[in-house]
Design a protein around this motif. Structure first.
Motif, PDB file in Angstrom:
ATOM      1  N   ARG A  90      37.858  23.300  10.268  1.00  0.00           N
ATOM      2  CA  ARG A  90      38.408  24.383  10.920  1.00  0.00           C
ATOM      3  C   ARG A  90      39.333  25.229  10.108  1.00  0.00           C
ATOM      4  NH1 ARG A  90      42.698  25.465  15.017  1.00  0.00           N
ATOM      5  NH2 ARG A  90      43.238  23.444  14.780  1.00  0.00           N
ATOM      6  N   LEU A  91      38.846  26.576   9.781  1.00  0.00           N
ATOM      7  CA  LEU A  91      39.497  27.525   8.800  1.00  0.00           C
ATOM      8  C   LEU A  91      40.216  28.605   9.447  1.00  0.00           C
ATOM      9  CD1 LEU A  91      36.349  27.884   6.289  1.00  0.00           C
ATOM     10  CD2 LEU A  91      38.419  26.206   6.314  1.00  0.00           C
ATOM     11  N   ARG A  92      41.074  29.141   8.995  1.00  0.00           N
ATOM     12  CA  ARG A  92      41.944  30.304   9.470  1.00  0.00           C
ATOM     13  C   ARG A  92      42.218  31.331   8.622  1.00  0.00           C
ATOM     14  NH1 ARG A  92      47.826  29.209  11.864  1.00  0.00           N
ATOM     15  NH2 ARG A  92      48.186  29.025   9.634  1.00  0.00           N
ATOM     16  N   LYS A  93      41.946  32.682   8.819  1.00  0.00           N
ATOM     17  CA  LYS A  93      42.199  33.653   7.810  1.00  0.00           C
ATOM     18  C   LYS A  93      43.304  34.662   8.473  1.00  0.00           C
ATOM     19  CE  LYS A  93      41.700  36.694   4.499  1.00  0.00           C
ATOM     20  NZ  LYS A  93      42.177  36.642   3.124  1.00  0.00           N
ATOM     21  N   ARG A  94      44.172  35.026   7.976  1.00  0.00           N
ATOM     22  CA  ARG A  94      45.245  35.958   8.804  1.00  0.00           C
ATOM     23  C   ARG A  94      45.505  37.192   7.784  1.00  0.00           C
ATOM     24  NH1 ARG A  94      50.720  32.531   9.054  1.00  0.00           N
ATOM     25  NH2 ARG A  94      50.007  31.871   7.266  1.00  0.00           N
ATOM     26  N   TYR A  95      45.570  38.392   8.633  1.00  0.00           N
ATOM     27  CA  TYR A  95      45.848  39.737   8.147  1.00  0.00           C
ATOM     28  C   TYR A  95      47.357  40.211   8.748  1.00  0.00           C
ATOM     29  CZ  TYR A  95      40.825  39.124   7.277  1.00  0.00           C
ATOM     30  OH  TYR A  95      39.629  38.521   7.121  1.00  0.00           O
ATOM     31  N   VAL A  96      48.056  40.703   7.848  1.00  0.00           N
ATOM     32  CA  VAL A  96      49.271  41.134   8.299  1.00  0.00           C
ATOM     33  C   VAL A  96      48.970  42.961   8.118  1.00  0.00           C
ATOM     34  CG1 VAL A  96      51.725  41.578   7.916  1.00  0.00           C
ATOM     35  CG2 VAL A  96      50.730  39.423   7.303  1.00  0.00           C
ATOM     36  N   LEU A  97      49.053  43.542   9.415  1.00  0.00           N
ATOM     37  CA  LEU A  97      48.814  44.899   9.566  1.00  0.00           C
ATOM     38  C   LEU A  97      49.973  45.547  10.270  1.00  0.00           C
ATOM     39  CD1 LEU A  97      45.404  44.045  11.337  1.00  0.00           C
ATOM     40  CD2 LEU A  97      45.703  44.754   8.913  1.00  0.00           C
ATOM     41  N   ALA A  98      50.012  46.690  10.193  1.00  0.00           N
ATOM     42  CA  ALA A  98      51.088  47.570  10.775  1.00  0.00           C
ATOM     43  C   ALA A  98      50.374  48.839  11.281  1.00  0.00           C
ATOM     44  CB  ALA A  98      51.944  48.051   9.698  1.00  0.00           C
ATOM     45  N   ALA A  99      51.025  49.293  12.465  1.00  0.00           N
ATOM     46  CA  ALA A  99      50.441  50.458  13.304  1.00  0.00           C
ATOM     47  C   ALA A  99      51.492  51.617  13.296  1.00  0.00           C
ATOM     48  CB  ALA A  99      50.207  50.231  14.634  1.00  0.00           C
ATOM     49  N   PHE A 100      50.905  52.835  13.272  1.00  0.00           N
ATOM     50  CA  PHE A 100      52.003  54.008  12.863  1.00  0.00           C
ATOM     51  C   PHE A 100      51.531  54.902  13.853  1.00  0.00           C
ATOM     52  CE2 PHE A 100      51.684  51.892   9.012  1.00  0.00           C
ATOM     53  CZ  PHE A 100      53.153  51.606   8.467  1.00  0.00           C
ATOM     54  N   GLU A 101      50.777  54.548  14.887  1.00  0.00           N
ATOM     55  CA  GLU A 101      50.202  55.683  15.924  1.00  0.00           C
ATOM     56  C   GLU A 101      50.639  54.909  17.360  1.00  0.00           C
ATOM     57  OE1 GLU A 101      46.466  57.417  15.530  1.00  0.00           O
ATOM     58  OE2 GLU A 101      46.759  58.140  13.408  1.00  0.00           O
ATOM     59  N   GLU A 102      50.987  55.832  18.294  1.00  0.00           N
ATOM     60  CA  GLU A 102      51.351  55.233  19.556  1.00  0.00           C
ATOM     61  C   GLU A 102      50.047  55.189  20.423  1.00  0.00           C
ATOM     62  OE1 GLU A 102      54.008  56.549  23.652  1.00  0.00           O
ATOM     63  OE2 GLU A 102      53.523  57.969  21.974  1.00  0.00           O
ATOM     64  N   GLY A 103      49.899  54.091  21.059  1.00  0.00           N
ATOM     65  CA  GLY A 103      48.788  53.949  22.193  1.00  0.00           C
ATOM     66  C   GLY A 103      48.207  52.813  22.034  1.00  0.00           C
ATOM     67  N   ASP A 104      47.023  52.594  22.953  1.00  0.00           N
ATOM     68  CA  ASP A 104      46.423  51.224  22.999  1.00  0.00           C
ATOM     69  C   ASP A 104      45.300  51.122  22.051  1.00  0.00           C
ATOM     70  OD1 ASP A 104      48.117  50.369  24.835  1.00  0.00           O
ATOM     71  OD2 ASP A 104      47.163  51.468  26.541  1.00  0.00           O
ATOM     72  N   PHE A 105      45.139  50.204  21.251  1.00  0.00           N
ATOM     73  CA  PHE A 105      43.956  50.053  20.458  1.00  0.00           C
ATOM     74  C   PHE A 105      43.118  49.012  20.790  1.00  0.00           C
ATOM     75  CE2 PHE A 105      47.552  52.348  17.933  1.00  0.00           C
ATOM     76  CZ  PHE A 105      46.834  53.097  17.228  1.00  0.00           C
ATOM     77  N   ALA A 106      41.818  49.328  20.883  1.00  0.00           N
ATOM     78  CA  ALA A 106      40.719  48.230  21.185  1.00  0.00           C
ATOM     79  C   ALA A 106      40.290  47.756  19.797  1.00  0.00           C
ATOM     80  CB  ALA A 106      39.613  48.864  22.048  1.00  0.00           C
TER      81      ALA A 106
END
Length: 330
Positions: A90-106
């Motif tokens: 069982r493997l895991r890959k993580r990404y640290v992201l940041a959001a700079f726009e307001e709203g709901d993201f799919a």
């Protein structure tokens, strides 16, 4: 008895089929976003987990992270191994992201590239990922917005630069002490400050020529079948010496023109002119007729140029010459 044998064969076939299906079962993909609701400019973590057989190969996705879609990649962490159970990993890959726009993201379903023998496929997680980005509300009715205040100028205080003044004074005292010591040493040796900045006297032509000849001799060119390069070096050294010693343009003249000018003006002894003519003739044969002199001829031509320089140098230059070049040439 026959019924028992038939039942055992059926169970064995069913087990083999089940094992084969388990062996080729594609990896399971799961993904989640934590936290799934953030403020604008905050960071969140996207985790993708894959459970696979150890012989199977998976490639996790790469994000452009340019922020064009309102989400920017901050850091892509290395793949972690969470668990091993027999052949399963069982493997895991993580990404640290940041959001700079307001709203709901799919964010959709996480995709992983899967390869196993002749099978190449794209696997997706079961659940779709969503992210809510909120911003702070400004109550303009009860609160006013002001511009940035200008810089406040404080009165100057000497204590702020006291350290610089102390160290500057110490440096000046040290420089003065060094200058005093240097002047004392110069006065004891009978020299002046101007001698420290006086340019070095020019190297006499015969000293420069002897140094160049010794450097050419140490390169061992003709010993490595580089006769053309060897004789080109001899010719250039003697032409440079003649130009500096007698003030004629020997670098732009032919061999016959150089010899005619030296003999007509009786600038060199007849024996030196004859030796020079032989070396220049050998150099022309090697460079233009591809002649290959033997080792004895190569050494003889080198010695002829060496003694040509020694016999035609200025007598007044002998005292200014290099003491290390006093008959040492081999």
């Amino acid at each position: 008895m026959k019924r028992f044998i038939w039942l055992a064969a059926l169970l064995a076939a069913t087990g083999a089929a089940t094992g084969a299906a388990a062996a080729v079962r594609p990896p399971a993909v799961g993904a989640r976003v934590a936290p799934d609701s953030i403020g604008i400019g905050d960071r969140f973590c996207l985790s993708i987990e894959v459970e696979k057989d150890q012989v199977q190969t998976v490639v996790f996705p790469e994000f452009s992270g340019d922020g064009s879609d309102g989400i920017e990649l901050v850091e892509s962490l290395p793949v972690d191994t969470l668990e091993r159970r027999g052949r399963l990993v069982r493997l895991r890959k993580r990404y640290v992201l940041a959001a700079f726009e307001e709203g709901d993201f799919a964010l959709g379903r996480a995709r992983v590239l899967y390869a196993d023998k002749n099978v190449v496929d794209t696997l997706r997680s079961d659940d779709s990922l969503f992210l809510h980005v909120a911003t702070f509300a400004i109550d303009s009715a009860s609160r006013s917005i002001y511009d940035v205040k200008p810089q406040k100028h404080l009165p100057f205080r000497l204590a702020e630069i006291r350290g610089y003044l102390v160290w500057g004074a110490a440096a000046l005292v040290l420089l003065a002490a060094v200058a005093w010591v240097v002047l004392r040493l110069l006065s004891r040796s009978g020299r002046s400050v101007r001698t420290l900045f006086r340019p070095a006297p020019p190297v006499p032509p015969h000293v420069a020529a002897i140094r160049a000849l010794e450097a050419l001799h140490h390169r061992k060119l003709w010993q490595n079948n580089q006769h053309k390069l060897y004789y080109s070096g001899l010719s250039d050294i003697v032409r440079t010496y003649i130009a500096a010693r007698f003030g004629i343009g020997a670098m732009e003249m032919t061999s016959d023109e150089i010899l005619t000018l030296l003999r007509r003006g009786e600038l060199v002894p007849p024996k030196s002119a004859t030796d020079l003519a032989e070396v220049l003739r050998d150099a022309d044969l090697v460079k233009f007729a591809k002649a290959v002199p033997d080792g004895e001829r190569n050494e003889a031509d080198y010695l002829k140029i060496y003694y040509f320089v020694e016999e035609t140098k200025r007598v007044a230059e002998e005292d200014a010459g290099d003491p290390e070049i006093d008959g040492n040439h081999a």
